[in-house]
Design an enzyme around this catalytic site. Structure first.
Site, PDB file in Angstrom:
ATOM      1  N   LYS A  73       0.836  -1.217   0.000  1.00  7.92           N
ATOM      2  CA  LYS A  73       0.000   0.000   0.000  1.00  7.92           C
ATOM      3  C   LYS A  73       0.863   1.258   0.000  1.00  7.92           C
ATOM      4  O   LYS A  73       0.467   2.282  -0.559  1.00  7.92           O
ATOM      5  CB  LYS A  73      -0.954  -0.008   1.189  1.00  7.92           C
ATOM      6  CG  LYS A  73      -1.992  -1.117   1.073  1.00  7.92           C
ATOM      7  CD  LYS A  73      -3.402  -0.634   1.239  1.00  7.92           C
ATOM      8  CE  LYS A  73      -4.359  -1.675   0.673  1.00  7.92           C
ATOM      9  NZ  LYS A  73      -5.415  -2.053   1.537  1.00  7.92           N
ATOM     10  N   LYS A 120      -3.823 -11.455  -6.650  1.00  5.53           N
ATOM     11  CA  LYS A 120      -5.123 -11.755  -6.032  1.00  5.53           C
ATOM     12  C   LYS A 120      -6.221 -10.862  -6.620  1.00  5.53           C
ATOM     13  O   LYS A 120      -5.946  -9.740  -7.062  1.00  5.53           O
ATOM     14  CB  LYS A 120      -5.051 -11.592  -4.509  1.00  5.53           C
ATOM     15  CG  LYS A 120      -5.142 -10.183  -3.992  1.00  5.53           C
ATOM     16  CD  LYS A 120      -5.526 -10.148  -2.506  1.00  5.53           C
ATOM     17  CE  LYS A 120      -5.746  -8.709  -2.065  1.00  5.53           C
ATOM     18  NZ  LYS A 120      -6.334  -8.547  -0.762  1.00  5.53           N
ATOM     19  N   LYS A 177     -10.312  -5.746  -4.588  1.00  6.41           N
ATOM     20  CA  LYS A 177     -11.456  -4.867  -4.758  1.00  6.41           C
ATOM     21  C   LYS A 177     -11.064  -3.440  -5.097  1.00  6.41           C
ATOM     22  O   LYS A 177     -11.910  -2.631  -5.425  1.00  6.41           O
ATOM     23  CB  LYS A 177     -12.371  -4.932  -3.548  1.00  6.41           C
ATOM     24  CG  LYS A 177     -11.794  -4.575  -2.212  1.00  6.41           C
ATOM     25  CD  LYS A 177     -12.961  -4.789  -1.283  1.00  6.41           C
ATOM     26  CE  LYS A 177     -12.801  -5.061   0.123  1.00  6.41           C
ATOM     27  NZ  LYS A 177     -12.011  -4.110   0.838  1.00  6.41           N
TER      28      LYS A 177
HETATM   29  N1  AQP Z   1      -8.761 -12.565  -3.748  1.00  5.26           N
HETATM   30  C1  AQP Z   1      -9.150 -13.013  -2.576  1.00  5.26           C
HETATM   31  N2  AQP Z   1      -9.341 -14.336  -2.382  1.00  5.26           N
HETATM   32  C2  AQP Z   1      -9.749 -14.806  -1.174  1.00  5.26           C
HETATM   33  N3  AQP Z   1     -10.000 -14.011  -0.106  1.00  5.26           N
HETATM   34  C3  AQP Z   1      -9.821 -12.688  -0.253  1.00  5.26           C
HETATM   35  N4  AQP Z   1      -9.980 -11.654   0.592  1.00  5.26           N
HETATM   36  C4  AQP Z   1      -9.675 -10.512  -0.061  1.00  5.26           C
HETATM   37  N5  AQP Z   1      -9.315 -10.780  -1.325  1.00  5.26           N
HETATM   38  C5  AQP Z   1      -9.388 -12.130  -1.481  1.00  5.26           C
HETATM   39  C6  AQP Z   1     -10.438 -11.742   1.969  1.00  5.26           C
HETATM   40  O1  AQP Z   1     -11.578 -10.906   2.106  1.00  5.26           O
HETATM   41  C7  AQP Z   1     -11.587 -10.313   3.406  1.00  5.26           C
HETATM   42  C8  AQP Z   1     -11.738  -8.823   3.318  1.00  5.26           C
HETATM   43  O2  AQP Z   1     -10.560  -8.262   2.832  1.00  5.26           O
HETATM   44  P1  AQP Z   1     -10.272  -6.713   2.750  1.00  5.26           P
HETATM   45  O3  AQP Z   1     -11.367  -5.918   3.322  1.00  5.26           O
HETATM   46  O4  AQP Z   1      -8.884  -6.454   3.221  1.00  5.26           O
HETATM   47  O5  AQP Z   1     -10.321  -6.498   1.234  1.00  5.26           O
HETATM   48  P2  AQP Z   1      -9.339  -6.855   0.070  1.00  5.26           P
HETATM   49  O6  AQP Z   1     -10.206  -7.344  -1.034  1.00  5.26           O
HETATM   50  O7  AQP Z   1      -8.209  -7.701   0.533  1.00  5.26           O
HETATM   51  O8  AQP Z   1      -8.832  -5.425  -0.243  1.00  5.26           O
HETATM   52  P3  AQP Z   1      -7.822  -5.039  -1.372  1.00  5.26           P
HETATM   53  O9  AQP Z   1      -8.142  -5.780  -2.591  1.00  5.26           O
HETATM   54  O10 AQP Z   1      -6.435  -5.148  -0.841  1.00  5.26           O
HETATM   55  O11 AQP Z   1      -8.248  -3.618  -1.615  1.00  5.26           O
HETATM   56  P4  AQP Z   1      -8.039  -2.399  -0.689  1.00  5.26           P
HETATM   57  O12 AQP Z   1      -6.829  -1.759  -1.283  1.00  5.26           O
HETATM   58  O13 AQP Z   1      -9.255  -1.631  -0.825  1.00  5.26           O
HETATM   59  O14 AQP Z   1      -7.784  -2.928   0.697  1.00  5.26           O
HETATM   60  C9  AQP Z   1     -10.300 -10.753   4.086  1.00  5.26           C
HETATM   61  O15 AQP Z   1     -10.582 -11.866   4.903  1.00  5.26           O
HETATM   62  C10 AQP Z   1      -9.425 -11.164   2.931  1.00  5.26           C
HETATM   63  O16 AQP Z   1      -8.477 -12.121   3.333  1.00  5.26           O
END
Ligand code: AQP
Length: 333
Positions: free
Chosen positions: A115, A197, A200
Site C-alpha cells: 500500500k 489476487k 477490490k
Molecule cells: N482474492 C481473494 N481471495 C480470497 N480471499 C480474499 N480476501 C480478499 N481478497 C481475497 C479476503 O476478504 C476479506 C476482506 O478483505 P479486505 O477488506 O482487506 O479487502 P481486500 O479485497 O483484501 O482489499 P484489497 O483488494 O487489498 O483492496 P483495498 O486496497 O481496498 O484494501 C479478508 O478476509 C481477505 O483475506
C-alpha cells in the site's frame, strides 16, 4: 471463548466493492460458522480511512456493504453485525496495543509495503497501524477463530504475537486467535492478471467480479478472463494460473472439489469452461442480488440491525477494555 461458545470474528473494509474473492475467501466461510460459534462480523470502516475516501460516497458504500452482508445470508439473530466506528473500544484498545507493538513489526508487513508503494503520496500513520487496529478488533472479542483469506495470514500472526506478549507481561488477558483459512477459495486471483489476487481496489473492473454485477457483466468478464494457449483443462497454479483460478472458482461456488469439476470437461475447451464458471457464479449470486435489491432500499431496517449490533458488540468490547485498562495500571474511572 465467551461463556460456553467459541468466538469467530472477521471484517471487510468498505473500499471498492465486495468481490467474488471476498465472498469465497471470507463471507462464504462465515456463513458456515454462525450456527456453532458466537459470530461477530464488522464493516471495517476505520481501517479503510487509511486511504483517502470521498465522504459522501464512502458513507453510501459502507451502507451498501452492510446490506450485502445481510443479502449474503448473515442473519442478525445469529450474528452480531455492526460498523467498527460505532464501537469506540476498537480505537481505544488500538492505542494501548500500539504501546506493545514495535515499529519494525508493522513496517515489515507485506500489505504495508504494497500500500505504501501504491499510495506513495499518502503513507500515513494509519497505514502502518492497520494491523494493530486489526489486532484490537479481534482481541476485544476474545475471538478463537478468524476466517480470512490467505492474504491476511501475516496480520493474524502479528495479532497472535501481540496477544501473547501482553498475556506474558500481565497474566492471561486475551484469547490467542487462530486463523481459519478454507482449503479451497482462500485466494482467488484476478481474471486479468491471474498471478495477482482478485482485489477490490483493482482499477481494471474486468479483473474482479463485483457481488452485485449484473449477470451479463459477469458473463462478459469470464469470457474475457485471461487463460493460456495450450488448451488443456488441468489444475496447475504455477504454469496455468488462469485456468486453475477458473477451476477453483467453479469448484468453490458449487461446493465441489477441483478434481471432480475437471472431470466435467474431458474433450472440452476453455470457452465451455468459462461459460460453466459464469453460469455457476450467476446462479450463486442470483438470490444474493435479489435480497440486496430489496434490503438496500430499507434504510430503517438496516439502521435497526446495525444499531443493535453495535450495542451488543460494545457490551463485549467494554468488558475486555476495562480488563486491559486495569492490568496496565490506569486509575479506574
Ligand atoms: N482474492 C481473494 N481471495 C480470497 N480471499 C480474499 N480476501 C480478499 N481478497 C481475497 C479476503 O476478504 C476479506 C476482506 O478483505 P479486505 O477488506 O482487506 O479487502 P481486500 O479485497 O483484501 O482489499 P484489497 O483488494 O487489498 O483492496 P483495498 O486496497 O481496498 O484494501 C479478508 O478476509 C481477505 O483475506
Amino acid at each position: 471463548m465467551l461463556g460456553d461458545k467459541k468466538v469467530v470474528y472477521s471484517a471487510v473494509q468498505p473500499t471498492g466493492c465486495i468481490t467474488l474473492g471476498n465472498f469465497l475467501g471470507a463471507i462464504n466461510n462465515w456463513l458456515k460458522m454462525t450456527d456453532d460459534f458466537l459470530s461477530i462480523f464488522a464493516i471495517a470502516d476505520l481501517h479503510a480511512l487509511t486511504v483517502r475516501q470521498n465522504p459522501a460516497e464512502y458513507r453510501q458504500r459502507a451502507m451498501s456493504f452492510f446490506a450485502q452482508y445481510l443479502a449474503c445470508g448473515l442473519d442478525p439473530s445469529k450474528s452480531i453485525l455492526y460498523f467498527q466506528s460505532h464501537v469506540p473500544q476498537h480505537a481505544e484498545l488500538t492505542w494501548i496495543l500500539n504501546c506493545f507493538t514495535y515499529v519494525g513489526e508493522t513496517g515489515r508487513m507485506t500489505q504495508f509495503k504494497d500500500k505504501s508503494a501504491k499510495h506513495a503520496d499518502n503513507i500515513n500513520m494509519g497505514l502502518m497501524d492497520y494491523p494493530v487496529l486489526m489486532a484490537s478488533d479481534i482481541l476485544l472479542y476474545q475471538a478463537d477463530y478468524v476466517p480470512v483469506g490467505v492474504d491476511q495470514k501475516q496480520h493474524l500472526e502479528l495479532t497472535r504475537d501481540i496477544a501473547i506478549r501482553f498475556n506474558n507481561l500481565y497474566s492471561p488477558t486475551f484469547t490467542v486467535p487462530e486463523p481459519y483459512i478454507a482449503k479451497q477459495g482462500a485466494k482467488i486471483f484476478s481474471l486479468q492478471q491471474p498471478g495477482q489476487k482478485m482485489s477490490k481496489s483493482d482499477p481494471d473492473p474486468n479483473g474482479y467480479i463485483n457481488l452485485i454485477d449484473p449477470p451479463d457483466v459477469i458473463a462478459r468478464k469470464f469470457k474475457r478472463a485471461v487463460t493460456d494457449c495450450d488448451g488443456k483443462i488441468i489444475f496447475d497454479e504455477e504454469n496455468k494460473p488462469g485456468v486453475s483460478n477458473l477451476l477453483t472458482i467453479l469448484a468453490t461456488v458449487t461446493d465441489r472439489t477441483v478434481d471432480s469439476v475437471i472431470s466435467d470437461f474431458e474433450g472440452k475447451g476453455y470457452a465451455e469452461l468459462k461459460q460453466a464458471v459464469a453460469d455457476a457464479v450467476i446462479e450463486k449470486l442470483r438470490p444474493i442480488q435479489e435480497n440486496y435489491n430489496r434490503l438496500v432500499k430499507d434504510k430503517a431496517y438496516l439502521t435497526e440491525v446495525y444499531k443493535d449490533g453495535a450495542q451488543k458488540a460494545a457490551k463485549i468490547a467494554s468488558r475486555t477494555l476495562s480488563k486491559v485498562y486495569r492490568k496496565v495500571g490506569l486509575v479506574e474511572g
